[in-house]
Design an enzyme around this catalytic site. Structure first.
Site, PDB file in Angstrom:
ATOM      1  N   CYS A  72     -21.516  90.565 -60.358  1.00 41.79           N
ATOM      2  CA  CYS A  72     -21.690  91.807 -60.937  1.00 41.79           C
ATOM      3  C   CYS A  72     -23.154  92.159 -61.130  1.00 41.79           C
ATOM      4  CB  CYS A  72     -20.628  91.501 -62.625  1.00 41.79           C
ATOM      5  SG  CYS A  72     -21.081  92.887 -63.221  1.00 41.79           S
ATOM      6  N   CYS A 186     -22.135  98.464 -57.617  1.00 43.83           N
ATOM      7  CA  CYS A 186     -21.772  98.338 -58.757  1.00 43.83           C
ATOM      8  C   CYS A 186     -20.653  97.705 -57.356  1.00 43.83           C
ATOM      9  CB  CYS A 186     -21.010  99.681 -59.256  1.00 43.83           C
ATOM     10  SG  CYS A 186     -19.467  98.585 -60.326  1.00 43.83           S
TER      11      CYS A 186
HETATM   12  N1  DGL Z   1     -18.618  94.735 -60.703  1.00 44.30           N
HETATM   13  C1  DGL Z   1     -19.576  95.284 -62.352  1.00 44.30           C
HETATM   14  C2  DGL Z   1     -20.823  96.049 -61.201  1.00 44.30           C
HETATM   15  O1  DGL Z   1     -21.477  95.630 -60.397  1.00 44.30           O
HETATM   16  C3  DGL Z   1     -19.344  95.993 -63.286  1.00 44.30           C
HETATM   17  C4  DGL Z   1     -18.060  96.751 -63.199  1.00 44.30           C
HETATM   18  C5  DGL Z   1     -17.516  97.293 -64.805  1.00 44.30           C
HETATM   19  O2  DGL Z   1     -17.544  95.984 -65.451  1.00 44.30           O
HETATM   20  O3  DGL Z   1     -18.591  98.313 -65.404  1.00 44.30           O
HETATM   21  O4  DGL Z   1     -21.898  96.624 -62.178  1.00 44.30           O
END
Ligand code: DGL
Length: 280
Positions: A72, A186
């Site tokens: 993430c 993301c």
């Molecule tokens: N998938 C996550 C990222 O790479 C976060 C997405 C979220 O929860 O806003 O930033």
């Protein structure tokens, strides 16, 4: 064999899990989606740090993980230092938007960066951006709502938000002044790749970080002598969710092409479509 722990706010980290499975097929992996607290990207930094510590604590105590992959960008940007301080003996790999690889492929030197607001506002991202400021022009786009739309499998909203956010970034193409490369900063966004590619055109390169993170995880495990042995059986992937487990299972069935074992937890009713991973 001790597993590798992987976490994200939700289903996005499955895009990284896919690459980890391809690179490290003999490793057991426990994937935790913190879906009860998703999305992270529009929350305060302190909240994301607190969730990252809580999730890692659970993976460490309940699953005795030998390494952690923070799948993430938002959690990495907010919490990687706190995680390393809290677990000094635990090898930890984070993800960050692939700005540097993008500078190697872009010809127009104009690069779009799609990420959450929390990632783009973080000090860690600012430092990365400053270090590459002379290499290219970066067009930063906080993609409010997009991770949530992917998380909830809302295709109409995903398409609408992709249109809205890319529309705000300017012109795409291979002519001077146009954006020819877009960083998917993301881990949820690779699941919108087909829509984005169709909107932006085939000449625009979309870059994510899954494979680089998987390679980095291998290097780190090798370095610490923690790789699963050569002749070991294929690893098992266990999926956990703090929120809706069905949504994670459906997303895994849809997005993970690498089969995992076992097909389903012992005693579970036969599911209509085979599950790619065990789900707890
Ligand atoms: N998938 C996550 C990222 O790479 C976060 C997405 C979220 O929860 O806003 O930033």
């Amino acid at each position: 064999m001790q597993p590798i722990g992987v976490f994200d706010s939700g289903v996005g980290g499955l895009s990284v899990l896919q690459s980890l499975r391809a690179e490290l097929p003999r490793e057991d992996i426990v994937y935790l989606a913190d879906s009860a607290h998703a999305p992270y990207g529009e929350r305060a930094e302190a909240f994301v740090v607190q969730r990252a510590l809580a999730v890692t604590g659970r993976l460490r105590t309940e699953h005795r993980i030998k390494a952690l992959v923070v799948a993430c960008n938002t959690a990495t940007a907010a919490a990687i230092h706190a995680l390393r301080a809290a677990y000094p003996g635990l090898p930890i790999v984070g993800v960050e938007p692939a700005l540097k690889p993008a500078t190697r492929t872009s010809r127009t030197r104009r690069i779009g960066v799609m990420a959450t607001r929390r990632t783009l506002e973080s000090t860690k991202f600012q430092i990365l951006l400053d270090s590459l400021a002379c290499e290219a022009d970066f067009v930063l786009q906080p993609c409010d709502g997009l991770a949530h739309a992917v998380e909830t499998d809302d295709e109409a909203q995903t398409i609408a938000l992709c249109q809205q956010h890319t529309g705000a970034m300017g012109r795409f193409g291979s002519a001077p002044g146009e954006i020819d490369t877009v960083v998917l900063g993301c881990t949820h966004y690779p699941f919108a790749r087909t829509h984005l590619q169709r909107m932006l055109g085939p000449q625009v390169q979309l870059i994510d970080t899954g494979e680089a993170v998987a390679r980095q995880t291998r290097v780190l495990l090798e370095d610490k002598g923690k790789l699963a042995p050569e002749g070991a059986e294929p690893g098992v992937v266990t999926l956990l969710a703090t929120g809706d487990a069905g949504r994670l299972r459906d997303a895994a069935a849809r997005w993970l092409t690498e089969p995992c074992q076992p097909a389903a937890p012992a005693g579970a009713a036969q599911s209509p479509a085979p599950l790619p991973c065990s789900l707890q």
